[in-house]
Design a protein around this motif. Structure first.
Motif: not given
Length: 323
Positions: A118-146
């Motif tokens: 019928v037709g395309l509607v919308n597009y957008g990204p996903m957002v990488v999230l964590s719980k509030k007390d996860y021990p990382a504060n930046t994206a670089v820190e998060l990826l290293a820890r993961l």
């Protein structure tokens, strides 16, 4: 006598044909159902309800939303594929419909052959999230820890085949690790457990992630698209954080069963386009970090082209079925 009977028969046939034409011309003459393949409260549900409200006014009949969750969206897709092809049952689905052809060994429908686009509607990204007390504060820190913790990390998703699942698959491949996956029957329940601290991370669509990040109910680290998201301008892209070439966007579209008359599909496409041209609708999409497709990309043909390309892309990305 025979000539009289022939005249009467011709007259009756004319009435039947006229009645059929009138029926086609008056579509829709009753309520239309828009099927959402995931639980209420998730991003697909929010988009469906916004569209349904606007399209109801244009079509002159109520468009109601029905949530049919299960099996990564394939339960709902199968239900719509087998419904009467008259335009009164629509499916709103995202990129996971295209991915289902690669994810599952068998499906209750032929991914490319069961639907009219019928037709395309919308597009957008996903957002990488964590719980509030996860021990990382930046994206670089998060990826290293993961990367360091691997299977110690719990990642939530809304079921095999969901956008959250697909994002997780790509993230694990990019990092070269395997997380412990925790599946839910929708994004809403997954988000609730993330906010409650029961799981570590979640890839969520911007439509539902943005409000939670702004409310500080969860931590936001990065977006999955190649460009930053204006409404979350402080979050880098995963490419900026070190995952070169990572670019994953989500798109929604409307479908009806194969064999739905072309004029009915055209009328639904017209109502969809009118909704997406509305400045208020566009603003509401922008508020949650998603955009409507340009008008030139909202034709049924453009939708079919993108759908076929995505099916091929996911078959290459997932060469072996998961289920």
């Amino acid at each position: 006598m025979k000539s009289v009977l022939r005249t009467l028969a011709a007259g009756l046939m004319g009435l039947v044909m006229a009645g059929g034409a009138a029926q086609a011309e008056t579509f829709p003459s009753r309520t239309i159902t828009m099927v959402v393949p995931f639980a209420a409260g998730g991003p697909s549900d929010a988009i469906a309800r916004l569209l349904a409200q606007s399209m109801s006014g244009t079509l002159g009949q109520q468009v109601i939303v029905e949530n049919i969750a299960g099996a990564g969206g394939t339960t709902a897709a199968g239900r719509v594929a087998k419904s009467t092809p008259d335009g009164y049952t629509m499916l709103i689905h995202h990129v996971a419909l295209a991915a289902s052809a690669a994810l599952y060994r068998s499906l209750p429908y032929d991914t490319l052959g069961a639907f009219e686009t019928v037709g395309l509607v919308n597009y957008g990204p996903m957002v990488v999230l964590s719980k509030k007390d996860y021990p990382a504060n930046t994206a670089v820190e998060l990826l290293a820890r993961l990367k360091a913790e691997g299977s110690k990390t719990t990642i939530a998703h809304a079921g095999v085949g969901s956008n959250a699942y697909l994002c997780g698959v790509l993230l694990q491949k990019a990092l070269g690790v395997q997380f412990t996956e925790v599946g839910y029957r929708g994004t809403g329940p997954a988000m609730n457990d993330l906010m409650g601290g029961q799981v570590d991370i979640l890839c969520d669509q911007s439509t539902t992630a943005v409000p939670q990040v702004l409310a500080k109910s969860v931590k936001g680290f990065a977006v999955t698209s190649a460009q930053r998201l204006p409404v979350l301008k402080d979050l880098p892209t995963l490419q900026e954080a070190g995952l070169k070439g990572f670019d994953f966007i989500i798109w929604h579209a409307l479908y009806v069963p194969k064999g739905t008359p072309a004029d009915v599909v055209a009328k639904l496409n017209g109502a969809l386009n009118k909704a997406l041209d509305d400045a208020t609708v566009q603003a509401r999409f922008a508020d949650v970090g998603t955009s409507v497709f340009p008008a030139a990309e909202r034709t049924t043909q453009a939708h079919r082209k993108r759908f076929e390309a995505e099916v091929a892309t996911w078959k290459a990305a997932i060469p072996t079925p998961v289920q």
